[in-house]
Design a protein around this motif. Structure first.
Motif, short mmCIF file in Angstrom:
data_model
loop_
_atom_site.label_atom_id
_atom_site.label_comp_id
_atom_site.label_asym_id
_atom_site.label_seq_id
_atom_site.Cartn_x
_atom_site.Cartn_y
_atom_site.Cartn_z
N THR A 35 0.85 -1.19 0.00
CA THR A 35 0.00 0.00 0.00
C THR A 35 0.89 1.25 0.00
OG1 THR A 35 -0.15 0.18 2.41
CG2 THR A 35 -1.82 -1.17 1.30
N GLY A 39 -4.76 2.09 -0.72
CA GLY A 39 -5.83 1.39 0.00
C GLY A 39 -6.62 2.36 0.87
N SER A 77 -7.34 1.57 3.59
CA SER A 77 -6.71 1.38 4.91
C SER A 77 -6.11 2.69 5.39
CB SER A 77 -5.62 0.30 4.83
OG SER A 77 -4.72 0.56 3.77
N ASP A 91 -8.41 2.13 -4.18
CA ASP A 91 -9.65 1.60 -3.61
C ASP A 91 -10.82 2.54 -3.85
OD1 ASP A 91 -9.43 -0.90 -2.44
OD2 ASP A 91 -8.60 -0.11 -0.56
N LYS A 98 -10.00 -0.87 -7.10
CA LYS A 98 -10.34 -2.08 -6.35
C LYS A 98 -11.66 -1.83 -5.61
CE LYS A 98 -8.02 -3.49 -2.48
NZ LYS A 98 -9.11 -3.46 -1.46
N VAL A 116 -8.00 -9.74 -4.42
CA VAL A 116 -7.41 -9.82 -3.08
C VAL A 116 -8.20 -10.85 -2.26
CG1 VAL A 116 -7.05 -8.57 -0.90
CG2 VAL A 116 -6.49 -7.46 -3.09
N GLU A 130 -8.50 -11.82 1.58
CA GLU A 130 -8.07 -11.31 2.89
C GLU A 130 -8.55 -12.20 4.03
OE1 GLU A 130 -8.48 -7.10 3.56
OE2 GLU A 130 -8.00 -7.29 5.69
N VAL A 156 0.16 -3.90 4.24
CA VAL A 156 -0.03 -2.47 4.52
C VAL A 156 1.34 -1.92 4.93
CG1 VAL A 156 -1.17 -0.86 6.10
CG2 VAL A 156 -2.46 -2.76 5.11
O1 KIV Z 1 -7.17 -0.91 2.03
C1 KIV Z 1 -6.22 -1.68 1.89
O2 KIV Z 1 -5.06 -1.35 2.18
C2 KIV Z 1 -6.50 -3.03 1.39
C3 KIV Z 1 -5.43 -4.05 1.52
C4 KIV Z 1 -5.27 -4.45 2.94
C5 KIV Z 1 -5.66 -5.22 0.63
O3 KIV Z 1 -7.55 -3.28 0.92
#
Ligand code: KIV
Length: 267
Positions: free
Chosen positions: A28, A49, A51, A89, A119, A182, A184, A217
């Motif tokens: 990421t 991401g 995240s 994302d 994504k 992905v 997870e 991450v």
């Molecule tokens: O948001 C993100 O970083 C993710 C990864 C953990 C795959 O979706």
């Protein structure tokens, strides 16, 4: 002669790498400085991401991240990448209401940033959305198993163990035209079976060693996110303490009048 730059990673490379059993590395990234460093490492893909809601914004989930924020971060990362493929994302709320909404959200990434793909999370539920995006020429990476945007429904960030659900979701994502998926937080055996079953590369996080690739991450990998550290994280560096030490030394130097010195000042 300056060293020749390696060619940028493309979407078709992912399919070829699955065929060649060449493992795919994903990390990421959320800002330009870190993305430059990571891209130079030879990582295949940078994932902007959501995240970032947790590791950059300090939230307890990814739900509060907005589309504007994602586009802002994706633009910085994509501008830094020379070789890595950049995927962003779609945040919670930016694709669930309708396929039109999803296309409008995803188009922003391709128009306003140099990202190559988006994504989104979910399996059978989002299959029509993935199909619509792919038909609009927007490459899609899927995401099944533990989907953090479903944290309220799932009741927490838990390992997912329902093999039939995961398999059906992964098949639906692949059949809808996603170029990768992905996986997870699931038992390794389930991820291995999905990897053998679906024709697109699987990128695992907490999904064992048999996936076609892995994602971590980056603040976890670097030891920068010192809150919760899931079992699947491997810390390749412990940068929290060196950062605190450098900042402490700076503070002490400023307080003692040692910084700036003559060599750090203009005449
Ligand atoms: O948001 C993100 O970083 C993710 C990864 C953990 C795959 O979706």
């Amino acid at each position: 002669m300056p060293a020749k730059e390696p060619p940028p990673v493309t979407i078709p490379d992912f399919a070829r790498w699955k065929g060649d059993r060449r493992k795919i590395s994903v990390l990421t990234a959320y800002d330009h400085t870190m993305a430059r460093l990571l891209d130079a490492s030879g990582v295949d893909c940078l994932l902007v991401g959501d995240s970032l809601g947790m590791v950059v914004q300090g939230r307890t989930s990814t739900l509060g991240v907005t589309l504007d924020q994602m586009v802002y971060h994706a633009e910085m990362v994509a501008r830094a990448a020379r070789r890595a493929l950049v995927v962003a994302d779609l945040p919670f709320g930016s694709y669930q209401a309708s396929t039109d909404r999803a296309i409008d959200s995803a188009v922003r990434f391709l128009k306003e940033t140099q990202c190559q793909a988006v994504k989104l999370e979910g399996g059978r539920r989002v299959a029509p959305t993935i199909r619509a995006l792919v038909e609009a020429d927007i490459p899609v990476m899927g995401h099944v198993g533990l989907t953090p945007q479903s944290v309220r429904r799932l009741g927490g960030f838990k390992v997912q163990r329902d093999e039939r659900e995961i398999m059906d979701d992964a098949r639906a994502v692949a059949e809808s035209g996603a170029f990768a998926i992905v996986l997870e937080c699931m038992p390794s055996e389930i991820a291995a079976r999905v990897t053998a079953e679906v024709p697109i590369p699987t990128i695992g996080i907490g999904a064992g060693p048999d996936c076609d690739g892995q994602v971590l991450v980056t603040p976890d990998l670097l030891g920068l996110f010192e809150g919760f550290s899931p079992k699947f994280v491997r810390r390749y560096a412990d940068l929290g303490e060196p950062i605190r030490k450098a900042a402490r030394e700076y503070v002490a130097d400023v307080q003692a009048g040692r910084f700036p010195g003559a060599g750090e000042s203009f005449r």
